[in-house]
Scaffold this motif. Structure first.
Motif, short mmCIF file in Angstrom:
data_model
loop_
_atom_site.label_atom_id
_atom_site.label_comp_id
_atom_site.label_asym_id
_atom_site.label_seq_id
_atom_site.Cartn_x
_atom_site.Cartn_y
_atom_site.Cartn_z
N THR A 33 0.79 -1.24 0.00
CA THR A 33 0.00 0.00 0.00
C THR A 33 0.82 1.28 0.00
OG1 THR A 33 -0.20 -0.03 2.41
CG2 THR A 33 -1.97 -1.08 1.15
N TRP A 51 -5.41 6.34 0.30
CA TRP A 51 -6.09 5.06 0.15
C TRP A 51 -7.37 5.10 0.98
CZ3 TRP A 51 -4.81 1.31 -3.19
CH2 TRP A 51 -3.52 1.28 -3.70
N LYS A 52 -8.50 5.01 0.31
CA LYS A 52 -9.81 4.90 0.96
C LYS A 52 -10.80 4.47 -0.11
CE LYS A 52 -11.02 9.76 0.37
NZ LYS A 52 -11.40 11.01 1.01
N VAL A 73 -10.22 2.76 -5.80
CA VAL A 73 -10.12 1.87 -4.66
C VAL A 73 -11.52 1.31 -4.37
CG1 VAL A 73 -9.51 1.67 -2.22
CG2 VAL A 73 -8.19 3.19 -3.71
N TRP A 76 -10.95 -1.19 1.26
CA TRP A 76 -9.85 -0.69 2.08
C TRP A 76 -10.11 -1.13 3.51
CZ3 TRP A 76 -5.10 0.70 1.75
CH2 TRP A 76 -4.49 1.44 2.76
N PRO A 78 -7.48 -2.01 6.28
CA PRO A 78 -6.13 -2.22 6.80
C PRO A 78 -6.11 -3.03 8.09
CG PRO A 78 -6.67 0.14 6.63
CD PRO A 78 -7.90 -0.63 6.32
N VAL A 82 -7.03 -4.92 0.50
CA VAL A 82 -7.16 -3.76 -0.37
C VAL A 82 -7.50 -4.29 -1.76
CG1 VAL A 82 -4.67 -3.63 -0.89
CG2 VAL A 82 -6.10 -1.61 -1.20
#
Length: 106
Positions: A33, A51-52, A73, A76, A78, A82
């Protein structure tokens, strides 16, 4: 655990790889990522602000005669999952702690 599996999603082929990596999930997550980390192994340079889910990204094929490709994206979560598009294709990475240590990377 290192073989590729060819699956189908409707009429589209899906190539699935599963690997055991001797590194903790957090280290592997950073590799999949972090834009700078990805440059050492991913085939494109990814341009993304954050990143979202729903974020736009651009795949750049530096030193190639291929124009930039858009992406979005899709997932997501985490440091587990992803998923993002690469033009009309989808790429997903799923990480989990491996039995006995390390990371299972799918």
């Amino acid at each position: 655990m290192s073989d590729a599996t060819l699956l189908s999603a409707g009429n589209r082929p899906v190539l699935r790889f599963e690997r055991h990596l001797p590194l903790p999930v957090e280290t592997v997550w950073r590799a999949v990522t972090d834009k700078d980390e990805m440059r050492s192994w991913f085939p494109t340079r990814i341009e993304i602000d954050e990143w979202k889910v729903g974020a736009s990204l651009v795949h750049h094929f530096d030193d190639q005669d291929v124009g930039p490709l858009p992406g979005t994206v899709l997932e997501w979560d985490p440091p587990r999952r992803v998923s993002f598009t690469w033009s009309d294709d989808t790429i997903s990475f799923e990480l989990s702690p491996a039995p006995g240590g390390g990371t299972t990377f799918v």
